[in-house]
Design a protein around this motif. Sequence first.
Motif, PDB file in Angstrom:
ATOM      1  N   GLU A   1      56.406  33.623 -46.077  1.00  0.00           N
ATOM      2  CA  GLU A   1      57.296  32.879 -45.227  1.00  0.00           C
ATOM      3  C   GLU A   1      56.119  32.016 -44.378  1.00  0.00           C
ATOM      4  O   GLU A   1      55.595  32.512 -43.102  1.00  0.00           O
ATOM      5  CB  GLU A   1      58.197  33.472 -44.355  1.00  0.00           C
ATOM      6  N   ILE A   2      55.611  30.986 -44.636  1.00  0.00           N
ATOM      7  CA  ILE A   2      54.495  30.356 -43.787  1.00  0.00           C
ATOM      8  C   ILE A   2      55.012  29.678 -42.723  1.00  0.00           C
ATOM      9  O   ILE A   2      54.224  29.412 -41.624  1.00  0.00           O
ATOM     10  CB  ILE A   2      53.700  29.595 -44.646  1.00  0.00           C
TER      11      ILE A   2
ATOM     12  N   LYS B   1      60.722  24.180 -48.747  1.00  0.00           N
ATOM     13  CA  LYS B   1      61.460  24.350 -47.732  1.00  0.00           C
ATOM     14  C   LYS B   1      62.543  25.160 -47.781  1.00  0.00           C
ATOM     15  O   LYS B   1      63.381  25.165 -48.766  1.00  0.00           O
ATOM     16  CB  LYS B   1      62.072  22.889 -47.268  1.00  0.00           C
TER      17      LYS B   1
ATOM     18  N   SER C   1      49.309  21.425 -41.833  1.00  0.00           N
ATOM     19  CA  SER C   1      49.383  21.959 -43.317  1.00  0.00           C
ATOM     20  C   SER C   1      48.944  23.389 -43.340  1.00  0.00           C
ATOM     21  O   SER C   1      48.941  24.099 -44.478  1.00  0.00           O
ATOM     22  CB  SER C   1      48.401  21.123 -44.094  1.00  0.00           C
TER      23      SER C   1
ATOM     24  N   GLY D   1      50.879  25.538 -41.097  1.00  0.00           N
ATOM     25  CA  GLY D   1      52.033  25.974 -40.893  1.00  0.00           C
ATOM     26  C   GLY D   1      52.055  26.194 -39.324  1.00  0.00           C
ATOM     27  O   GLY D   1      52.877  26.949 -38.805  1.00  0.00           O
TER      28      GLY D   1
ATOM     29  N   PHE E   1      59.374  26.958 -43.943  1.00  0.00           N
ATOM     30  CA  PHE E   1      58.720  27.169 -45.494  1.00  0.00           C
ATOM     31  C   PHE E   1      58.240  28.198 -45.880  1.00  0.00           C
ATOM     32  O   PHE E   1      57.752  29.192 -44.992  1.00  0.00           O
ATOM     33  CB  PHE E   1      57.457  25.965 -45.322  1.00  0.00           C
ATOM     34  N   ILE E   2      58.341  28.379 -47.240  1.00  0.00           N
ATOM     35  CA  ILE E   2      57.580  29.546 -48.100  1.00  0.00           C
ATOM     36  C   ILE E   2      56.479  29.043 -48.898  1.00  0.00           C
ATOM     37  O   ILE E   2      56.681  27.882 -49.110  1.00  0.00           O
ATOM     38  CB  ILE E   2      58.711  30.383 -48.729  1.00  0.00           C
ATOM     39  N   ASP E   3      55.431  29.733 -49.155  1.00  0.00           N
ATOM     40  CA  ASP E   3      54.232  29.176 -49.868  1.00  0.00           C
ATOM     41  C   ASP E   3      54.415  29.861 -51.390  1.00  0.00           C
ATOM     42  O   ASP E   3      55.634  30.373 -51.662  1.00  0.00           O
ATOM     43  CB  ASP E   3      53.011  29.401 -49.333  1.00  0.00           C
ATOM     44  N   SER E   4      53.754  29.662 -52.302  1.00  0.00           N
ATOM     45  CA  SER E   4      53.732  29.882 -53.690  1.00  0.00           C
ATOM     46  C   SER E   4      53.578  31.266 -53.836  1.00  0.00           C
ATOM     47  O   SER E   4      53.511  31.766 -55.194  1.00  0.00           O
ATOM     48  CB  SER E   4      52.628  29.024 -54.532  1.00  0.00           C
TER      49      SER E   4
ATOM     50  N   PHE F   1      59.921  23.485 -54.873  1.00  0.00           N
ATOM     51  CA  PHE F   1      58.595  23.580 -54.596  1.00  0.00           C
ATOM     52  C   PHE F   1      57.835  22.326 -54.730  1.00  0.00           C
ATOM     53  O   PHE F   1      58.105  21.701 -55.843  1.00  0.00           O
ATOM     54  CB  PHE F   1      57.534  24.544 -55.156  1.00  0.00           C
TER      55      PHE F   1
ATOM     56  N   SER G   1      52.742  21.618 -51.362  1.00  0.00           N
ATOM     57  CA  SER G   1      53.067  22.493 -52.336  1.00  0.00           C
ATOM     58  C   SER G   1      54.043  23.519 -51.898  1.00  0.00           C
ATOM     59  O   SER G   1      54.760  24.366 -52.848  1.00  0.00           O
ATOM     60  CB  SER G   1      51.698  23.239 -52.831  1.00  0.00           C
ATOM     61  N   TRP G   2      54.505  23.726 -50.807  1.00  0.00           N
ATOM     62  CA  TRP G   2      55.499  24.682 -50.278  1.00  0.00           C
ATOM     63  C   TRP G   2      56.862  24.404 -50.475  1.00  0.00           C
ATOM     64  O   TRP G   2      57.259  23.419 -50.988  1.00  0.00           O
ATOM     65  CB  TRP G   2      55.238  25.031 -48.834  1.00  0.00           C
TER      66      TRP G   2
END
Length: 261
Positions: free
Chosen positions: A213-214, A197, A247, A249, A206-209, A188, A194-195
Amino acid sequence: MKIKHTNWLPGLFMLVISAQIFAQEENLKTLKQFDRIYDFGANGISWAMVESENKFGFIDANHKLIVEPKYDRIFVFGSNGISWAKVEKNGKFGFIDSQGREVVPPIYDRVFYFGSNGISWAKVEKGGKIGFINAQGVEVVPTVYDRIYNFGANGISWAKVEKGGKFGFINSSGIEVVAPIYSRIFDFGTCGISWAKIEKDEKYGFIDSSGKEIVKPIYDRIFDFGSTGLSNYAKYVKGNKEGLIDSNGKEVVFSSANRKK
């Protein structure tokens, strides 16, 4: 009127003596059943380890049997990052507490040190699979993973897990927040955002925090945010086409007004 006194003291005295003799005989009988009695206080506890037919247990200072001699090995109390003592039985490991209770049955092939993986739990291994037990002896993460990385080692408080060659994440409650479905998960915050890959079937997203799955893994390549000179955009390659992801996604759609005439 005369009061008749009964002389009961001698009888009571003999009863006490008889009880003491009986207790001593019982203590001797208890001690004689062991092949060896080790020093009191030598195992991180006031008890003495006892051995009978190559099995180990404990007696207390009153020669009372606290832990039946049924273990192949008993490790020192407090030597695994917790007040308990690790025990081994038939090649499997568990724990007993300072009351002699078996708080973790000896069912694990390996039990690691408490607190050594970025969390207070202890990693356990059973049948070649990894999980966690907590300080109450509860299996908070089932032994289903091929590997569990340290909590906090990937730019987030979670721990990355591997199962069948795929990767995901568990959180500090032991919940699987990202299913192990990705062939790769990058750290991350290392792609200019902040995501994290992700790679799946040789495609990237990408996934976010929160584990969402953004950006779906549908791109042949995604460059870092800011690598093209625009901090809020990342260039992607999909087939023979290139474009930008913002940003949020979303793919950036260029209107005709933006095109050069």
